[in-house]
Design an enzyme around this catalytic site. Structure first.
Site, mmCIF file in Angstrom:
data_model
loop_
_atom_site.group_PDB
_atom_site.id
_atom_site.type_symbol
_atom_site.label_atom_id
_atom_site.label_comp_id
_atom_site.label_asym_id
_atom_site.label_seq_id
_atom_site.Cartn_x
_atom_site.Cartn_y
_atom_site.Cartn_z
ATOM 1 N N GLU A 118 13.520 -17.792 5.524
ATOM 2 C CA GLU A 118 14.476 -17.770 4.414
ATOM 3 C C GLU A 118 14.446 -19.100 3.665
ATOM 4 O O GLU A 118 14.040 -20.132 4.213
ATOM 5 C CB GLU A 118 15.908 -17.550 4.945
ATOM 6 N N HIS A 127 10.926 -13.556 3.659
ATOM 7 C CA HIS A 127 12.147 -13.362 2.885
ATOM 8 C C HIS A 127 12.439 -14.559 1.981
ATOM 9 O O HIS A 127 13.569 -14.757 1.538
ATOM 10 C CB HIS A 127 13.333 -13.093 3.819
ATOM 11 N N ASP A 138 22.292 -8.194 -8.141
ATOM 12 C CA ASP A 138 21.959 -9.424 -7.435
ATOM 13 C C ASP A 138 22.478 -10.613 -8.242
ATOM 14 O O ASP A 138 23.254 -10.437 -9.188
ATOM 15 C CB ASP A 138 20.435 -9.514 -7.219
ATOM 16 N N HIS A 187 23.581 -6.299 -3.756
ATOM 17 C CA HIS A 187 22.606 -7.104 -3.013
ATOM 18 C C HIS A 187 22.867 -8.615 -3.152
ATOM 19 O O HIS A 187 21.970 -9.426 -2.981
ATOM 20 C CB HIS A 187 21.194 -6.770 -3.504
#
Length: 450
Positions: free
Chosen positions: A384, A136, A167, A356
């Site tokens: 992440e 991710h 986004d 998102h």
């Protein structure tokens, strides 16, 4: 000022930071401009392109990006092009589809076979199964330019047709930051022996990656970005962060320190309302000490997993309703602050589009750009990253204000929990799933992996 606030500020001030020039930072405000910028940067790149996302889809928009990469490679054979995506996600069909006869990976193989130019598409297996964690990391590097977004590459993220998935899209031109992000990918991941080329004739199976994969997972839990930085709190600067798991996770720790340092106001963006326990505690504490909190979250119909009533329902379609029940519970718990205006819950909804956005603004100083969903899955399972921007003189405020205006334009302010639907108002098939999960306590398990 409490000792907790002082300690948290000290932590944030002592982070090594890369100074930024105000003119080197910019923001895009739409998914269409995001796609246009991607194509422009691909065409302009002179010596390297590194794209890191969850997936590159075999649809029209995904094809536009992939073929632009091949065109750039053809025009400049020395150009180093590497696309890093999730290993498992690339080799399956879409959720809810029957067994796929072709996958994204088989499409990559076909294109590379036809083009033969050496664009590298790398599959990263963070865990042995996708259910228990994915690649991710986010960020797109073109020479010395970084385009940071939580988006992946497909029709909806790139607004190819009528619908889009909204986004954040921030541009930073900085050689130290770009070098640091590329070095991290090369040193920690690409050279690990635990990844696989997805556009070669034969894709290395997971069974052959086991030993190297264990080492990769172990190393990612300790990995850090390497760069020459300064411990400063008086200039515009950025700190790249990453993390995997709950121990020694620098990104998670920094997110908590941001919440614990807040003295005036915080804005949180999250598409899936399912907060980790630690975040819930920090939010409860900051509300008690009078900090204003705005949370922007997508309406359940603006969720990636929402299935319209005119489409066949699948179990995965219950997820947006689960997120809404979490939000309603949170609103009820903090009802007094909600009604006083100290807490503001903003539901984003724009036609049939989806939401998102991720990240935080803290006290008009710190801005976190990240793909981190602020949920238990991201907190514990996914690898992440994020960019923490320290802006003590508010040099980026015009851009932040414009982005915020764009975001909040399509939100509804929730002032009472009754504005959110409850389980009794849901379609019968959704209600049955949620009631069954609660009865068997499966909802606790599900909460940990969504």
């Amino acid at each position: 000022m409490s000792s907790r606030i002082n300690q948290s500020l000290a932590f944030l001030n002592n982070l090594r930071k890369i100074p930024l020039d105000e003119q080197s930072v910019d923001c895009l405000f739409s998914s269409k401009s995001f796609k246009a910028e991607l194509l422009t940067q691909i065409e302009k790149a002179k010596y390297r392109i590194y794209l890191t996302a969850l997936y590159l889809e075999s649809d029209e928009a995904g094809s536009d990006i992939l073929m632009a990469l091949y065109a750039a490679k053809k025009a400049n054979p020395a150009l180093n092009i590497i696309v890093c995506i999730d290993y498992h996600r690339a080799q399956r069909g879409l959720i809810g589809e029957k067994k796929a006869t072709s996958t994204n990976a088989s499409w990559y193989q076909e294109i590379e076979k036809a083009q033969g130019l050496g664009v590298k598409i790398i599959g990263i297996p963070v865990k042995r199964k996708e259910l228990f964690g994915v690649q991710h990391l986010k960020g797109f590097i073109f020479d010395e330019q970084i385009l940071y977004s939580g988006a992946s590459f497909n029709n909806i993220y790139l607004h190819q047709e009528e619908r889009y998935r909204y986004d954040r899209y921030w541009l930073i031109h900085n050689v130290k930051l770009a070098d640091s992000m590329v070095s991290f990918l090369n040193k920690e991941i690409i050279s690990s022996g635990a990844v696989a080329r997805l556009n070669t004739d034969v894709i290395t199976p997971m069974s052959e990656l086991k030993a190297a994969h264990k080492k990769l997972t172990r190393n990612l839990k300790q990995a850090r970005f390497e760069y020459e930085g300064e411990r400063t709190s008086d200039c515009l600067a950025v700190t790249p962060l990453c993390g995997l798991g709950t121990r020694n996770n620098k990104l998670n720790k920094t997110i908590r320190k941001l919440l614990q340092s807040a003295q005036q106001e915080i804005v949180i963006f999250t598409p899936y309302f399912n907060l980790p326990t630690a975040i819930e505690r920090d939010i409860g504490a900051l509300l008690k000490r009078g900090v204003k909190l705005s949370i922007v979250v997508g309406d359940k119909t603006a969720n990636d997993f929402y299935i319209p009533k005119d489409k066949p329902f699948r179990t995965i379609g219950a997820l947006p309703y689960l997120y809404e029940t979490n939000l309603k519970r949170f609103a009820t718990k903090h009802q007094k602050m909600l009604q006083s205006g100290q807490l503001k819950l903003n539901l984003w909804l724009h036609d049939q589009n989806s939401f998102h956005l991720k990240g935080l603004y803290v006290d008009n100083r710190f801005m976190m750009l990240t793909g981190h969903n602020l949920n238990p899955r991201a907190w514990r399972l996914d690898v992440e990253n994020g960019l923490l921007i320290d802006d003590p003189k508010q040099q980026l405020k015009p851009l932040i204000d414009k982005e915020s205006q764009q975001i909040f334009a399509n939100t509804l302010l929730i002032t009472d929990p009754s504005q959110l639907q409850g389980v009794n108002n849901y379609p019968d098939h959704v209600k049955k799933i949620i009631v069954r999960m609660r009865r068997t306590k499966a909802d606790r398990i599900v909460k940990g992996i969504i």
